[in-house]
Design a protein around this motif. Structure first.
Motif, PDB file in Angstrom:
ATOM      1  N   MET A   1     -31.000  -6.075  23.485  1.00 18.38           N
ATOM      2  CA  MET A   1     -30.100  -6.416  22.375  1.00 18.38           C
ATOM      3  C   MET A   1     -30.143  -7.908  22.048  1.00 18.38           C
ATOM      4  O   MET A   1     -29.233  -8.416  21.382  1.00 18.38           O
ATOM      5  CB  MET A   1     -28.662  -6.035  22.731  1.00 18.38           C
ATOM      6  N   THR A   2     -31.137  -8.610  22.523  1.00 20.21           N
ATOM      7  CA  THR A   2     -31.143 -10.062  22.356  1.00 20.21           C
ATOM      8  C   THR A   2     -31.027 -10.468  20.887  1.00 20.21           C
ATOM      9  O   THR A   2     -30.198 -11.318  20.538  1.00 20.21           O
ATOM     10  CB  THR A   2     -32.421 -10.665  22.967  1.00 20.21           C
ATOM     11  N   ALA A   3     -31.852  -9.861  20.025  1.00 18.68           N
ATOM     12  CA  ALA A   3     -31.832 -10.241  18.613  1.00 18.68           C
ATOM     13  C   ALA A   3     -30.472  -9.940  17.986  1.00 18.68           C
ATOM     14  O   ALA A   3     -29.905 -10.751  17.242  1.00 18.68           O
ATOM     15  CB  ALA A   3     -32.938  -9.498  17.868  1.00 18.68           C
ATOM     16  N   LEU A   4     -29.955  -8.771  18.329  1.00 16.39           N
ATOM     17  CA  LEU A   4     -28.662  -8.341  17.788  1.00 16.39           C
ATOM     18  C   LEU A   4     -27.549  -9.299  18.218  1.00 16.39           C
ATOM     19  O   LEU A   4     -26.731  -9.760  17.409  1.00 16.39           O
ATOM     20  CB  LEU A   4     -28.402  -6.942  18.340  1.00 16.39           C
ATOM     21  N   LEU A   5     -27.553  -9.638  19.491  1.00 14.21           N
ATOM     22  CA  LEU A   5     -26.475 -10.475  20.013  1.00 14.21           C
ATOM     23  C   LEU A   5     -26.648 -11.945  19.629  1.00 14.21           C
ATOM     24  O   LEU A   5     -25.662 -12.688  19.582  1.00 14.21           O
ATOM     25  CB  LEU A   5     -26.375 -10.313  21.538  1.00 14.21           C
ATOM     26  N   ALA A   6     -27.873 -12.341  19.318  1.00 17.32           N
ATOM     27  CA  ALA A   6     -28.059 -13.710  18.807  1.00 17.32           C
ATOM     28  C   ALA A   6     -27.331 -13.844  17.468  1.00 17.32           C
ATOM     29  O   ALA A   6     -26.708 -14.876  17.181  1.00 17.32           O
ATOM     30  CB  ALA A   6     -29.544 -14.006  18.643  1.00 17.32           C
TER      31      ALA A   6
ATOM     32  N   ALA B   1     -35.592  -8.351  15.377  1.00 19.37           N
ATOM     33  CA  ALA B   1     -35.030  -9.625  14.905  1.00 19.37           C
ATOM     34  C   ALA B   1     -35.336  -9.842  13.421  1.00 19.37           C
ATOM     35  O   ALA B   1     -34.511 -10.372  12.683  1.00 19.37           O
ATOM     36  CB  ALA B   1     -35.594 -10.776  15.727  1.00 19.37           C
ATOM     37  N   LEU B   2     -36.506  -9.417  12.997  1.00 21.97           N
ATOM     38  CA  LEU B   2     -36.903  -9.657  11.612  1.00 21.97           C
ATOM     39  C   LEU B   2     -36.410  -8.572  10.658  1.00 21.97           C
ATOM     40  O   LEU B   2     -36.366  -8.790   9.459  1.00 21.97           O
ATOM     41  CB  LEU B   2     -38.430  -9.757  11.523  1.00 21.97           C
ATOM     42  N   THR B   3     -36.087  -7.401  11.191  1.00 21.14           N
ATOM     43  CA  THR B   3     -35.626  -6.322  10.297  1.00 21.14           C
ATOM     44  C   THR B   3     -34.206  -5.931  10.680  1.00 21.14           C
ATOM     45  O   THR B   3     -33.260  -6.592  10.286  1.00 21.14           O
ATOM     46  CB  THR B   3     -36.581  -5.112  10.373  1.00 21.14           C
ATOM     47  N   SER B   4     -34.093  -4.856  11.441  1.00 19.57           N
ATOM     48  CA  SER B   4     -32.767  -4.400  11.848  1.00 19.57           C
ATOM     49  C   SER B   4     -32.889  -3.645  13.156  1.00 19.57           C
ATOM     50  O   SER B   4     -33.904  -2.983  13.412  1.00 19.57           O
ATOM     51  CB  SER B   4     -32.191  -3.475  10.777  1.00 19.57           C
ATOM     52  N   SER B   5     -31.838  -3.715  13.969  1.00 16.28           N
ATOM     53  CA  SER B   5     -31.878  -2.993  15.237  1.00 16.28           C
ATOM     54  C   SER B   5     -31.958  -1.488  15.019  1.00 16.28           C
ATOM     55  O   SER B   5     -32.443  -0.754  15.872  1.00 16.28           O
ATOM     56  CB  SER B   5     -30.656  -3.344  16.075  1.00 16.28           C
ATOM     57  N   SER B   6     -31.483  -1.018  13.859  1.00 16.61           N
ATOM     58  CA  SER B   6     -31.548   0.424  13.600  1.00 16.61           C
ATOM     59  C   SER B   6     -32.989   0.879  13.387  1.00 16.61           C
ATOM     60  O   SER B   6     -33.279   2.068  13.372  1.00 16.61           O
ATOM     61  CB  SER B   6     -30.684   0.791  12.393  1.00 16.61           C
TER      62      SER B   6
END
Lengths: 317, 394
Positions: free
Chosen positions: B211-216, A284-289
């Motif tokens: 994927m919670t953060a991504l989908l938020a 959440a704070l950086t990137s999903s990658s």
């Protein structure tokens, strides 16, 4: 040219809108729920691995495959007789515990009794468990074929304010939490739990004070495998099942257990939850990658910082 | 309809004529199969489709080898999802087992790996479960690919549909595996050219567990379209968590996964409205045998076939069978026939230019209720696109 992960991080840092979105999500409770679910799965799986290692110094590379067997048990019981996984997890746990007893009695009891072998035990056990892993995977592939399996159970969404929780993920979290409490109380208050801790701390001293080493080893195998089976049942509610699904769980369990300290059960449980939080909040704070970079980055940093303690702990035992 | 009747229907659309002689010697057909390892789950449908085709051919009296029917016999080995092992297996099949014909291994890496083997031995092979623009770099002549879903063509198909339906904004989520990354590289310029704004552009590793953060972020951006170049495991995560977060985009695309039977079992009504890639439908009336393939597969395996891989695999078998029926087992003649003829398959006509099937367009499927509809392109569509209905809450 920057590698893709650096590009992604740079883009995120240059994009205040996306940072803002992530920060608002941080406060929503949604991420907390996700972190607790991911962390709780790590905790349960790693706990079983840690029990087997802590009491016997055996590296169970087939741990994820026992998770797979638990998942298939719940899938078939649900599909064939409609048994809910929250009930069938007891059967899955029992069957996997039985497998643990069979593996212990068939392969490890004599090996552990041989005092000339302890130095080679870790390495040898890794090889034996790799063999078991291959056998379990191919057994499942032959019996169930390799088609991914899944079922629909507790798929409603519960909304509390802005927080949305799928019922099966909530059940997964609640069951894992209850299991953790039970295991914690067992280790702290039950005579066998105390004996397991004694065996982990000092094998010779435990024997001197009257701990039945073989019985405790057998119990540890049964609980370790049983927990993996229950974890598989819980995972089967939310993920697809294949004979080869276990390996990532084995890796996750090893990372968790090593972070917490091999054989240190309570710290291992904390490490599992910590990894869940790193994975969810880090992304959440950086990137999903950067997901894998974060987990293994933290893993390496913690190992580096704790290397002296880590080695000392092992020497003591 | 009985299994036998269905199998007969499968091979009864012009491939075989009555009155041809029978011969006892089997035609031995070799391939490597990903029975274990990374692709074992996905490859299972390929092996099942090969078996179904063999059953259908043998039920019809055997493979027509230039007027003589001969039973089909498979010779196959587990490549453990390892392209290197696939290379060794194809060498063995050709030089040691001396098979008469070859079928394809599973997945793009294995296809690319064995291309050198079939080229060296001048052994024709019709590929199936492979899609990459890199395939076009292979030397044409001994290897061909049935897919219409090359990443550049797929990206254009998605863009065309979004443009036709008037969607203005999109969020792009990309698994960091070769095929999704290739798809992304063609989609972004296509969207820009079409004037569709990309509000989110994120990649994630194949090992992602949540994927919670991504989908938020996607939810907050509120795009018209969510395009997830995802594989089955992450497609399933998307399904769980997009529903949890109530992503409302009317167009939600998952690249690989929704065509598999496990998705319908796992997600039920929630799957309705999800778009995925695929250019086949059993309901297409002009595609001979399409319906029979669906029914025969369902009857044999008690689950519906994948709309993506099953037709691709079956087409590759049909093409080989039609070439053999025309020219026998002579490899040079088979090569020339495949390179020049047009083939009648369960997915319509197939024609190769170089290594690529140019007759089958890139297509899009959509789950509508409890069935799968072919919605794009209009030339082959069996239904219109429908905006994704709200996620079920119970």
């Amino acid at each position: 040219m920057l590698p893709p992960t650096c590009d992604a991080l740079a883009a995120r840092l240059d994009n205040p809108q996306q940072n803002g979105l992530a920060v608002s999500a941080l406060l929503s409770g949604q991420l907390l729920f996700a972190a607790l679910v991911v962390g709780s799965v790590y905790v349960i799986i790693a706990l079983g691995l840690n029990l087997v290692f802590g009491t016997m110094r055996l590296l169970d590379a087939a741990h994820g495959d026992v998770v797979m067997l638990g998942a298939y048990t719940s899938f078939w019981l649900f599909t064939l007789v409609g048994m809910p996984p929250l009930l069938s997890m007891l059967i899955a746990g029992g069957l996997c515990a039985g497998l643990g007893v069979a593996v212990y009695r068939g392969l490890f009891r004599r090996l552990l009794a041989d005092t000339r072998l302890p130095r080679r035990l870790e390495g040898n056990s890794l090889l034996v468990f790799f063999g078991i892993s291959i056998i379990l995977q191919n057994f499942a592939a032959l019996c169930f074929d390799t088609t991914p399996r899944a079922y629909l159970y507790l798929d409603g969404v519960i909304r509390v304010g802005n927080l949305a929780m799928t019922e099966n993920r909530l059940a997964e979290l609640a069951t894992a939490a209850i299991l953790c409490v039970i295991i914690f109380l067992f280790l702290r208050f039950h005579i066998y739990g105390l004996a397991i801790k004694a065996l982990i701390q000092n094998r010779q001293a435990a024997a001197v004070v009257g701990v039945n080493i073989e019985r405790i080893q057998l119990l540890s195998f049964a609980i370790g495998f049983g927990l993996a089976g229950i974890a598989g049942s819980l995972i089967s509610m939310t993920e697809q099942i294949t004979p080869f699904m276990g390996f990532p769980f084995t890796i996750a369990a090893f990372v968790t257990v090593i972070l917490g300290g091999l054989g240190n059960l309570i710290r291992g449980m904390a490490a599992g939850m910590f990894l869940g939080f790193v994975e969810i909040y880090g992304v959440a704070l950086t990137s999903s990658s950067l997901d894998s970079v974060l987990i293994y980055g933290v893993f390496i940093v913690v190992l580096y910082l704790q290397s002296q303690d880590f080695l000392g702990g092992r020497q003591k035992s | 309809m009985t299994t036998k009747a269905l199998l007969a229907a499968l091979v009864g659309f012009g491939l075989f004529s009555s009155g041809i002689a029978n011969a006892a010697d089997p035609v031995r057909i070799g391939f490597s199969a990903a029975r274990t390892g990374l692709f074992a789950g996905a490859a299972d449908g390929q092996i099942k489709t090969y078996e179904l085709w063999k059953d259908a051919v043998n039920a019809g009296g055997g493979l027509d080898v230039k007027g003589v029917k001969r039973p089909v016999e498979f010779v196959f080995y587990d490549d453990q999802s390892d392209p290197g092992k696939a290379v060794q297996i194809y060498e063995k099949l050709i030089t040691d087992d001396k098979v008469d014909l070859l079928l394809a291994p599973y997945g793009t890496p294995a296809h690319i790996a064995i291309a050198g083997v079939v080229e060296r031995h001048k052994f024709p092979l019709v590929g199936n479960t492979a899609a990459s623009v890199k395939l076009r770099e292979l030397k044409p002549g001994n290897v061909w690919f049935t897919t219409g879903q090359m990443p550049d063509r797929l990206a254009q198909a998605i863009t065309d549909l979004l443009q036709a339906k008037g969607f203005k904004t999109a969020a792009l989520l990309v698994n960091q595996l070769p095929f999704p990354l290739e798809s992304k590289s063609f989609l972004i310029p296509a969207l820009q050219k079409a004037g569709i704004e990309l509000k989110i552009n994120e990649e994630y590793p194949p090992t992602i567990k949540d994927m919670t953060a991504l989908l938020a972020n996607v939810k907050a951006a509120n795009p018209d379209a969510v395009i997830a170049f995802a594989f089955p495991a992450d497609s399933a995560i998307y399904m769980n968590q997009a529903r949890e977060l109530d992503i409302k985009a009317p167009f939600q695309f998952l690249e690989v996964g929704p065509t598999e039977a496990a998705f319908a079992k796992q997600f039920g009504d929630a799957l309705s409205g999800i778009v995925t890639m695929g250019h086949w439908s059993p309901d297409h009336e002009q595609w001979h045998g399409a319906k029979a393939l669906f029914e025969a597969y369902e009857q044999k395996y008690h689950e519906p076939p994948s709309y993506l891989n099953t037709p691709l695999v079956f087409m590759s078998c049909q093409i080989l069978a039609q070439a053999v029926a025309k020219v026998g087992l002579d490899r040079d003649a088979i090569r020339q026939t495949i390179a020049s003829d047009t083939f009648d398959t369960v997915n319509g006509p197939v024609k190769f230019v170089g290594v690529e099937n140019v007759a089958t367009p890139a297509g899009l499927l959509q789950v509508q209720g409890h069935s799968m509809a072919l919605i794009w392109p209009p030339s082959i569509a069996t239904a219109d696109f429908m905006p994704k209905p709200p996620w079920p809450t119970k």
